[in-house]
Design an enzyme around this catalytic site. Structure first.
Site, PDB file in Angstrom:
ATOM      1  N   ASP A 140       0.823  -1.215   0.000  1.00  0.00           N
ATOM      2  CA  ASP A 140       0.000   0.000   0.000  1.00  0.00           C
ATOM      3  C   ASP A 140       0.863   1.274   0.000  1.00  0.00           C
ATOM      4  O   ASP A 140       2.105   1.188  -0.006  1.00  0.00           O
ATOM      5  CB  ASP A 140      -0.935  -0.076   1.221  1.00  0.00           C
ATOM      6  CG  ASP A 140      -2.340   0.411   0.916  1.00  0.00           C
ATOM      7  OD1 ASP A 140      -2.476   1.302   0.068  1.00  0.00           O
ATOM      8  OD2 ASP A 140      -3.280  -0.102   1.540  1.00  0.00           O
ATOM      9  N   TRP A 188      -2.875   3.222  -5.859  1.00  0.00           N
ATOM     10  CA  TRP A 188      -4.160   3.784  -6.327  1.00  0.00           C
ATOM     11  C   TRP A 188      -4.033   4.634  -7.596  1.00  0.00           C
ATOM     12  O   TRP A 188      -4.875   5.503  -7.856  1.00  0.00           O
ATOM     13  CB  TRP A 188      -4.822   4.635  -5.236  1.00  0.00           C
ATOM     14  CG  TRP A 188      -4.579   4.192  -3.832  1.00  0.00           C
ATOM     15  CD1 TRP A 188      -5.004   3.047  -3.268  1.00  0.00           C
ATOM     16  CD2 TRP A 188      -3.847   4.901  -2.812  1.00  0.00           C
ATOM     17  NE1 TRP A 188      -4.599   2.977  -1.956  1.00  0.00           N
ATOM     18  CE2 TRP A 188      -3.884   4.098  -1.654  1.00  0.00           C
ATOM     19  CE3 TRP A 188      -3.173   6.128  -2.775  1.00  0.00           C
ATOM     20  CZ2 TRP A 188      -3.255   4.485  -0.457  1.00  0.00           C
ATOM     21  CZ3 TRP A 188      -2.558   6.495  -1.582  1.00  0.00           C
ATOM     22  CH2 TRP A 188      -2.603   5.687  -0.446  1.00  0.00           C
ATOM     23  N   GLY A 189      -2.958   4.455  -8.352  1.00  0.00           N
ATOM     24  CA  GLY A 189      -2.762   5.298  -9.541  1.00  0.00           C
ATOM     25  C   GLY A 189      -2.223   6.682  -9.213  1.00  0.00           C
ATOM     26  O   GLY A 189      -2.073   7.532 -10.090  1.00  0.00           O
ATOM     27  N   ASP A 216     -10.114   3.218  -4.093  1.00  0.00           N
ATOM     28  CA  ASP A 216     -10.785   2.063  -3.478  1.00  0.00           C
ATOM     29  C   ASP A 216     -12.204   1.877  -4.013  1.00  0.00           C
ATOM     30  O   ASP A 216     -12.956   2.837  -4.155  1.00  0.00           O
ATOM     31  CB  ASP A 216     -10.873   2.256  -1.960  1.00  0.00           C
ATOM     32  CG  ASP A 216      -9.540   2.008  -1.281  1.00  0.00           C
ATOM     33  OD1 ASP A 216      -8.516   1.935  -1.983  1.00  0.00           O
ATOM     34  OD2 ASP A 216      -9.541   1.888  -0.050  1.00  0.00           O
TER      35      ASP A 216
END
Ligand code: GAL
Length: 374
Positions: free
Chosen positions: A126, A161-162, A183
């Protein structure tokens, strides 16, 4: 390690969030096998955030929560492996994970070695709480290098997350899949938003490192950690079709211990899974670009072409696509024999194009087209 097809499996986050423990993971591993999910290709069982203690041990190693995993992670991994499955875990490039547990920044090599010693096969990584001043690509390169040198094949699932133009650097880090979206939550708006975000990112998709549209919400019905509203069965089927068609990893997010027959029939459809797992892993493209009623195409390894019409709008809408839109000129005399992948019907041979008919709002049609030479 080279990953040739989109990874498939189950991840704890969407339904369980922090409420994870050894019994849940063992039961889930059992169901993955007994329900037929494993035979359908879902072979990674991944524990997401909130699995550890809040401190490292004296050697600086991560420690599994004694309350949630009293026998340690190696025992969990051994059980998962004993079922013929692969075992995945979660860490983060920052100082803390997103849920504020210890994270791998500054500990990348130690953590990669720990994961290898437990028998981990997959690491979701993450992007929360990262230190200022260090670019994302270096944070991911640190862990990519540690994993590639830990003595075990561990699939590297980047989850930034780009953000920070991830698409431009992520393949240089050793990642095998990368979150190209924020998300997901369990409702149609989220599915539509994530889908539209992929249009410009398809050039970065493909074999070796797949665009990850986030875990599936199929079968959640509004329950659990990201269960915000829920979807209809039509919407779940379209969601699954889009993710499969777009080469996204297929990571189930519902509680598979309580799957309905409808959920099983969506998640285990072998024709849709075959579109996802095609060995060529080619980029899908828009044959008809429309904000609400797009038709997409993907050219398969065996020469077939898959056409997918997604009704993202609010009206019944008939779309029409000609073979010229997907690279077949009329003068070639080439025709296409169509099979509807959800109804399983052979629709026959079509000379120049196909009308999809009035597909309902949030519905879809996906056709596998076999090239017929004159
Ligand atoms: C988010 C991530 C989610 C989940 C969560 C855990 O950043 O996108 O998929 O892993 O963190 O805290």
């Amino acid at each position: 390690m080279v990953v040739k097809t989109p990874p498939m499996g189950w991840n704890s986050w969407n339904t369980f969030g922090p409420n994870i423990n050894e019994a849940l993971i063992r039961e889930t591993a059992d169901v993955m096998v007994d329900s037929g999910l494993a035979a359908a290709g879902y072979n990674y069982l991944v524990i997401d955030d909130c699995w550890s203690e809040k401190f490292r041990d004296e050697q600086g190693r991560l420690v599994a929560s004694a309350e949630k995993f009293p026998n340690g992670m190696k025992a969990v991994a051994d059980y998962v492996h004993s079922k013929g499955l692969k075992f995945g875990m979660y860490s983060c490039a920052g100082i803390f994970t997103c849920a504020r547990y210890p994270s791998s920044y500054g500990y990348e090599f130690i953590d990669a070695d720990t994961f290898a010693s437990w028998g981990v096969d997959f690491l979701k990584y993450d992007y929360c709480n990262k230190p200022a001043g260090i670019p994302g690509h270096l944070l991911y390169k640190r862990m990519g290098t540690a994993l590639a040198n830990c003595g075990r094949d561990i699939l590297f699932s980047a989850c930034s997350w780009g953000a920070d133009e991830t698409h431009k650097w992520v393949k240089s880090t050793g990642a095998h899949m990368w979150r190209s979206t924020g998300d997901i939550v369990d409702n149609w708006e989220s599915i539509k938003n994530l889908t539209n975000r992929q249009i410009e990112l398809q050039p970065y998709n493909g074999n070796g490192c797949f665009n990850d549209m986030d875990m599936l919400v199929v079968g959640m019905h509004g329950k659990g950690n990201v269960g915000v509203g829920g979807c209809t069965e039509v919407e779940y089927r379209t969601h699954f079709t889009i993710w499969a068609f777009f080469n996204s990893p297929l990571m189930i997010g519902c509680d598979i211990r309580n799957m309905s027959e409808e959920t099983k029939s969506i998640l285990m459809d072998k024709d849709i899974i075959a579109v996802n797992q095609d060995p060529a892993g080619r980029q899908p493209y828009q044959a008809i670009a429309h904000p609400d009623y797009p038709v997409w195409a993907k050219h398969m390894d065996n020469g077939d072409i898959v056409l997918a019409y997604f009704n993202l709008g609010e009206h019944n809408f008939n779309q029409f696509v000609t073979w010229a839109d997907i690279g077949i000129e009329r003068s070639s005399g080439v025709k296409l024999e169509l099979t509807d992948l959800w109804s399983k019907q052979n629709l026959g041979i079509f000379d120049t194009g196909i009308e999809f008919g009035a597909v309902e709002p949030h519905g879809c049609r996906i056709l596998r087209c076999r090239v017929v030479r004159g």
